[in-house]
Design a protein around this motif. Structure first.
Motif: not given
Length: 139
Positions: A23-26, A89-91, A117-119
């Motif tokens: 989820k963090y990196f999609g 999805q994290s924020a 989120h990990g953009l």
């Protein structure tokens, strides 16, 4: 939800972090695609998180979920750029960045389509370009 996350984190921290990376990196969606992040880079980020204090991770999560930062945001008087992915999805965008942009007077919000989120890694070239442009205008 926070309590469930803490229980899962305490029970099996490596698994919790590894499953959160999706989820963090999609990852697993049509974007960012398999060529954006190598499995080695993803594992490196997971390892960095695992090297942090478990207590610090839990307390940061508690603070972010239970603290009302709105008074501090309204008092902000410096140029502020918010960069947020619409696949975070994290924020979630509407819950976090849009509200923050409304709360900080004169702030600027840039939304990265498809970014999670990990953009800072998946969109690093665009992010660096946008940050440098903002800094040049703000100085």
């Amino acid at each position: 939800m926070l309590d469930q996350s803490i229980v899962a984190l305490v029970a099996d921290r490596p698994h919790y972090m590894a499953s959160g990376a999706i989820k963090y990196f999609g990852l697993g969606s049509t974007w960012p695609g398999p060529d954006v992040l190598s499995s080695e880079l993803t594992q490196w980020v997971i390892q960095l998180v695992l090297e942090s204090s478990p207590k610090a991770v839990i307390e940061c999560s508690r603070s972010l979920n239970k603290t009302d930062f709105r008074p501090d945001m309204r008092a902000c008087t410096v140029p502020t750029l918010l960069i947020h992915g619409d696949n975070d999805q994290s924020a979630p965008l509407d819950l976090c960045a849009r509200r923050t942009a409304q709360a900080i007077p004169g702030s600027q919000l840039k939304i990265y389509e498809g970014a999670a989120h990990g953009l800072f890694l998946t969109m690093r070239d665009r992010l660096n370009s946008d940050l440098l442009a903002f800094i040049r205008l703000a100085v």
